[in-house]
Enzyme design. Structure first.
Site, PDB file in Angstrom:
ATOM      1  N   ARG A 136       2.869 -11.109   6.118  1.00  9.47           N
ATOM      2  CA  ARG A 136       4.335 -10.995   6.210  1.00  9.47           C
ATOM      3  C   ARG A 136       4.798 -10.320   7.499  1.00  9.47           C
ATOM      4  O   ARG A 136       5.989 -10.278   7.755  1.00  9.47           O
ATOM      5  CB  ARG A 136       4.876 -10.262   4.976  1.00  9.47           C
ATOM      6  CG  ARG A 136       4.662 -11.066   3.716  1.00  9.47           C
ATOM      7  CD  ARG A 136       5.066 -10.316   2.469  1.00  9.47           C
ATOM      8  NE  ARG A 136       6.503 -10.240   2.299  1.00  9.47           N
ATOM      9  CZ  ARG A 136       7.095  -9.659   1.260  1.00  9.47           C
ATOM     10  NH1 ARG A 136       6.361  -9.107   0.311  1.00  9.47           N
ATOM     11  NH2 ARG A 136       8.393  -9.619   1.162  1.00  9.47           N
TER      12      ARG A 136
ATOM     13  N   PRO B 240       0.822  -1.206   0.000  1.00  7.43           N
ATOM     14  CA  PRO B 240       0.000   0.000   0.000  1.00  7.43           C
ATOM     15  C   PRO B 240       0.859   1.261   0.000  1.00  7.43           C
ATOM     16  O   PRO B 240       1.797   1.377   0.781  1.00  7.43           O
ATOM     17  CB  PRO B 240      -0.792  -0.110   1.310  1.00  7.43           C
ATOM     18  CG  PRO B 240      -0.569  -1.496   1.805  1.00  7.43           C
ATOM     19  CD  PRO B 240       0.746  -1.897   1.288  1.00  7.43           C
ATOM     20  N   GLU B 241       0.510   2.156  -0.897  1.00 11.00           N
ATOM     21  CA  GLU B 241       1.163   3.460  -0.955  1.00 11.00           C
ATOM     22  C   GLU B 241       0.114   4.508  -0.582  1.00 11.00           C
ATOM     23  O   GLU B 241      -0.964   4.159  -0.114  1.00 11.00           O
ATOM     24  CB  GLU B 241       1.733   3.694  -2.361  1.00 11.00           C
ATOM     25  CG  GLU B 241       2.636   2.546  -2.824  1.00 11.00           C
ATOM     26  CD  GLU B 241       3.207   2.741  -4.223  1.00 11.00           C
ATOM     27  OE1 GLU B 241       3.335   3.894  -4.667  1.00 11.00           O
ATOM     28  OE2 GLU B 241       3.508   1.732  -4.869  1.00 11.00           O
TER      29      GLU B 241
ATOM     30  N   HIS C 211      -3.644 -15.035   9.754  1.00 10.77           N
ATOM     31  CA  HIS C 211      -2.773 -13.870   9.927  1.00 10.77           C
ATOM     32  C   HIS C 211      -3.503 -12.640  10.467  1.00 10.77           C
ATOM     33  O   HIS C 211      -3.104 -11.514  10.210  1.00 10.77           O
ATOM     34  CB  HIS C 211      -2.042 -13.492   8.632  1.00 10.77           C
ATOM     35  CG  HIS C 211      -1.295 -14.641   8.030  1.00 10.77           C
ATOM     36  ND1 HIS C 211      -0.258 -15.278   8.676  1.00 10.77           N
ATOM     37  CD2 HIS C 211      -1.451 -15.302   6.854  1.00 10.77           C
ATOM     38  CE1 HIS C 211       0.193 -16.271   7.922  1.00 10.77           C
ATOM     39  NE2 HIS C 211      -0.512 -16.302   6.806  1.00 10.77           N
TER      40      HIS C 211
END
Length: 278
Positions: free
Chosen positions: A112, A2-3, A93
């Site tokens: 991650r 995500p930016e 997760h």
DNA sequence: CGATCTACCTGATGGC
DNA sequence: TGCCATCAGGTAGATC
């Protein structure tokens, strides 16, 4: 992944669905996502507080609480914030669960575990979250006069792409949008910043603002792996408007003459048209 | 100061 | 089908 546009889309979801809610219960699964402080610090700092605002600084989400502290979430590469009814089946997760007083839950999900969640006192931000305190200008949230970009590019001989990616200089641009912005501005990623004249600088400024604004309007970019989704689990559509990212080998849709090239610099994939970017 | 590499993790993908 | 190598949107820290 995500930016700025993706984080801004998440921020808007938080503003709509979470601001004004009281956090009644907090669960922390994997300790790694609260590594900056501790499981206890997050639970103590959030339980029985009201979320009073949802802000964004670069790629950081910041939610002030009625306690005076702020909740900070960074999604890094694979983080998601999802809203769900209490009791819904949590995806693998799911590391943090915030129970809200309207019966919903906000989940922080991150395969991650590069992402993180922290509660900090704003007057201690420089100590608690130094990178947040050292962010450069946010091209969307802040006033971003083109004269400021002019000063930035004149100050260094660094290549444009690493300059755009440097969060200390301009906050929020990542690998996808750096490539798209430079293509829209018809500037090569390896062009030294201080070789831009005023006209090229204005073009770059316009491309930064226009590209990020259009991406926000499209709800961000969701790639094939669907890693990025908004609070309700919906993907963005800006990937359909990518002109260089992920288009290596294709004809440049802007000039119609060049072939999009993919190179690697500083370990990041870089896409550009060798004909119309100079 | 700036460029490059590595590390942090998991999952998807492609080759064999 | 399975195994292995490779790669991914971000950032921090080490090294040269």
């Amino acid at each position: 992944m995500p930016e700025l546009p993706e984080v801004e889309t998440v921020r808007r979801g938080l503003a709509e669905h979470v601001v004004g809610r009281r956090i009644t219960h907090v669960e922390v699964g994997r300790e790694r996502v609260v590594r900056r402080t501790s499981r206890e610090a997050l639970i103590d700092g959030l339980t029985n507080t009201v979320v009073v605002d949802a802000q964004r600084r670069g790629k950081y989400l910041v939610a002030p609480l009625d306690s005076g502290d702020s909740l900070m979430i960074h999604l890094r590469m694979s983080g998601q914030v999802l809203l769900a009814p209490a009791g819904a089946v949590r995806p693998k997760h799911t590391h943090v669960v915030l129970s809200l007083d309207d019966g919903a839950e906000a989940w922080f999900v991150d395969p991650r575990t590069f992402g993180e969640v922290v509660v900090y006192a704003p007057d201690r931000v420089a100590v608690e979250v130094p990178a947040l305190a050292e962010l450069g200008v946010d091209p969307i949230a802040d006033d971003f006069p083109r004269t400021e970009l002019r000063a930035i590019v004149r100050s260094t001989s660094r290549a444009l792409k690493p300059l755009l990616l440097d969060q200390h200089v301009i906050a929020g641009i990542g690998n996808i949008y750096a490539d798209e912005i430079l293509h829209a501005a018809r500037l090569r990623p390896d062009r030294p910043a201080n070789t831009l004249d005023a006209k090229a600088t204005w073009r770059l400024h316009g491309s930064i603002v226009a590209t990020l604004t259009a991406a926000i309007a499209a709800g961000g970019s969701t790639l094939g792996d669907a890693q990025y989704v908004d609070l309700m689990g919906a993907g963005g559509t800006y990937q359909d408007q990518h002109r260089v990212y992920g288009r290596a080998g294709e004809r440049c849709s802007t000039c119609g003459r060049g072939w999009i090239r993919r190179t690697t610099s500083a370990g990041r994939s870089t896409h550009f048209c060798p004909v119309c970017q100079r």
